[in-house]
Enzyme design. Structure first.
Site, PDB file in Angstrom:
ATOM      1  CG  ASN A 145     -41.198 -72.014  13.189  1.00 33.16           C
ATOM      2  OD1 ASN A 145     -41.446 -71.307  14.170  1.00 33.16           O
ATOM      3  ND2 ASN A 145     -40.970 -73.385  13.107  1.00 33.16           N
ATOM      4  CB  CYS A 203     -47.439 -71.028  16.510  1.00 28.07           C
ATOM      5  SG  CYS A 203     -47.050 -69.802  17.384  1.00 28.07           S
ATOM      6  N   GLY A 204     -48.882 -71.974  19.474  1.00 31.69           N
ATOM      7  CA  GLY A 204     -50.125 -71.555  20.385  1.00 31.69           C
ATOM      8  C   GLY A 204     -50.444 -70.301  20.287  1.00 31.69           C
ATOM      9  CG  ASN A 205     -48.121 -67.618  22.683  1.00 29.46           C
ATOM     10  OD1 ASN A 205     -49.051 -67.655  23.612  1.00 29.46           O
ATOM     11  ND2 ASN A 205     -46.758 -67.653  23.155  1.00 29.46           N
ATOM     12  CG  ASN A 241     -44.343 -66.721  20.749  1.00 29.91           C
ATOM     13  OD1 ASN A 241     -44.843 -67.793  20.706  1.00 29.91           O
ATOM     14  ND2 ASN A 241     -43.139 -66.351  20.075  1.00 29.91           N
ATOM     15  CB  CYS A 287     -43.155 -71.144  23.490  1.00 28.70           C
ATOM     16  SG  CYS A 287     -43.313 -72.438  22.528  1.00 28.70           S
ATOM     17  N   GLY A 288     -46.532 -70.865  23.564  1.00 32.27           N
ATOM     18  CA  GLY A 288     -47.910 -71.322  23.652  1.00 32.27           C
ATOM     19  C   GLY A 288     -47.942 -72.868  24.017  1.00 32.27           C
ATOM     20  CD  GLU A 293     -41.099 -70.483  19.739  1.00 33.70           C
ATOM     21  OE1 GLU A 293     -41.288 -70.637  18.545  1.00 33.70           O
ATOM     22  OE2 GLU A 293     -41.775 -69.714  20.498  1.00 33.70           O
ATOM     23  NE  ARG A 294     -39.573 -77.840  15.475  1.00 32.48           N
ATOM     24  CZ  ARG A 294     -40.472 -78.772  14.973  1.00 32.48           C
ATOM     25  NH1 ARG A 294     -39.722 -79.970  14.791  1.00 32.48           N
ATOM     26  NH2 ARG A 294     -41.705 -78.724  14.960  1.00 32.48           N
TER      27      ARG A 294
HETATM   28  N1  LIG Z   1     -41.283 -72.851  17.022  1.00 28.08           N
HETATM   29  C1  LIG Z   1     -42.524 -73.920  17.039  1.00 28.08           C
HETATM   30  C2  LIG Z   1     -43.700 -73.625  16.756  1.00 28.08           C
HETATM   31  C3  LIG Z   1     -44.143 -72.314  17.280  1.00 28.08           C
HETATM   32  C4  LIG Z   1     -44.513 -72.413  18.763  1.00 28.08           C
HETATM   33  C5  LIG Z   1     -45.035 -71.099  19.455  1.00 28.08           C
HETATM   34  N2  LIG Z   1     -44.165 -70.160  19.550  1.00 28.08           N
HETATM   35  C6  LIG Z   1     -46.020 -71.541  19.955  1.00 28.08           C
HETATM   36  O1  LIG Z   1     -46.445 -70.141  20.849  1.00 28.08           O
HETATM   37  O2  LIG Z   1     -46.540 -72.439  20.523  1.00 28.08           O
HETATM   38  C7  LIG Z   1     -41.848 -75.168  16.045  1.00 28.08           C
HETATM   39  O3  LIG Z   1     -42.183 -75.197  14.866  1.00 28.08           O
HETATM   40  O4  LIG Z   1     -41.448 -76.211  16.799  1.00 28.08           O
END
Ligand SMILES: N[C@@H](CCC[C@H](N)C(=O)O)C(=O)O
EC number: 5.1.1.7
Length: 261
Positions: free
Chosen positions: A65, A74-76, A13, A199-200, A189-190
């Site tokens: 994003n 965003c976890g990662n 990511n 996706c974390g 991913e949204r």
């Molecule tokens: N795309 C997501 C937020 C990002 C998630 C991310 N890649 C993760 O690692 O958690 C959103 O806005 O919903």
């Protein structure tokens, strides 16, 4: 505007990181972020983060994003910005920082490339048919399946993300296959509007959903494999609430550079 940036990745990511403690990067519209994240005409990334000063925390994380819009947690990205903060000398091996979903504690290895990030506590998991729906800082849909390696994650994830229920707010769509020793997860991913390599908040949602699904109670450690590598989720579950939730994994600086936009 000339921008000094760093590129990081956490299990594939990938993110653009900007030290914005002097507030020189001014976010006025989504065009700059959109352009910087573009994989053909820019640096290329799933998202962009600004590290900013905060009066009450070590730093503040602002996450966008790749579509240019401010994202939810965003976890990662959270793990990567902790590695970046250590690189900048803002923190040593532990930190309390602020993100869009509230304060986060994290600790980082001495080498600076492995981060354990505490996620929010969770007490609500809903169902949509057989799928689980929950918010781990970002909204997630979790569906279990077989033969995930050959599944069309892009088409099926996109269809769920854009169905009548989720179209307006959007949702991140995770597919999980229980491989016995670990969970294999792929995510649409949204905000990226594509499958990402990890996706974390997504793998966190998957681990909690599968614990509820399998009636597991106590201290639980869940190894996860994603397209970009290995992650681990650990948490306590008393049958009602998930607490001490940690997303653990690699966070690596890939390169740094200058770009003018
Ligand atoms: N795309 C997501 C937020 C990002 C998630 C991310 N890649 C993760 O690692 O958690 C959103 O806005 O919903």
């Amino acid at each position: 505007m000339n921008i000094h940036f760093f590129k990081y990745q956490g299990a594939g990511n990938d993110f653009i990181l900007i030290d914005n403690r002097d507030l020189s990067f001014k976010y006025t519209d989504n065009n700059a972020v959109l352009q910087l994240c573009n994989r053909r005409f820019g640096i290329g990334a799933d998202g962009l983060m600004l590290l900013q000063n905060h009066a009450d925390y070590d730093f503040e994380m602002l996450y966008f994003n790749s579509d240019g819009n401010l994202g939810s947690m965003c976890g990662n990205g959270g793990r990567c910005i902790v590695a970046f903060a250590k690189h900048l000398g803002v923190i040593d091996q532990e930190t309390d920082f602020l993100a869009v979903d509230g304060p986060h504690y994290a600790k980082i290895s001495e080498e600076g490339n492995w981060v354990d990030l505490q996620m929010i506590d969770i007490d609500t998991i809903n169902k949509d048919g057989d799928a689980y729906v929950l918010n781990t800082g970002s909204p997630h849909y979790v569906a279990e399946m077989q033969n995930l390696k050959d599944y069309d994650v892009y088409q099926n994830g996109k269809a769920i993300r854009n169905n009548e229920t989720y179209k307006k707010e959007g949702i991140n769509v995770n597919f999980v296959e229980d491989k016995g020793d670990y969970l294999f997860v792929r995510t649409f991913e949204r905000g990226v509007e594509d499958e990402t390599y990890a996706c974390g908040t997504g793998v966190t949602a998957v681990a909690l959903s599968m614990a509820q699904h399998n009636h597991q109670i106590g201290h639980i450690e869940t190894p996860i494999k994603v397209l970009g590598g290995d992650l681990k989720i650990q948490f306590d579950y008393d049958g009602k609430q998930f607490t001490n939730v940690f997303l653990c994994g690699p966070a690596e600086q890939v390169f740094e550079g200058e770009i003018s936009i």
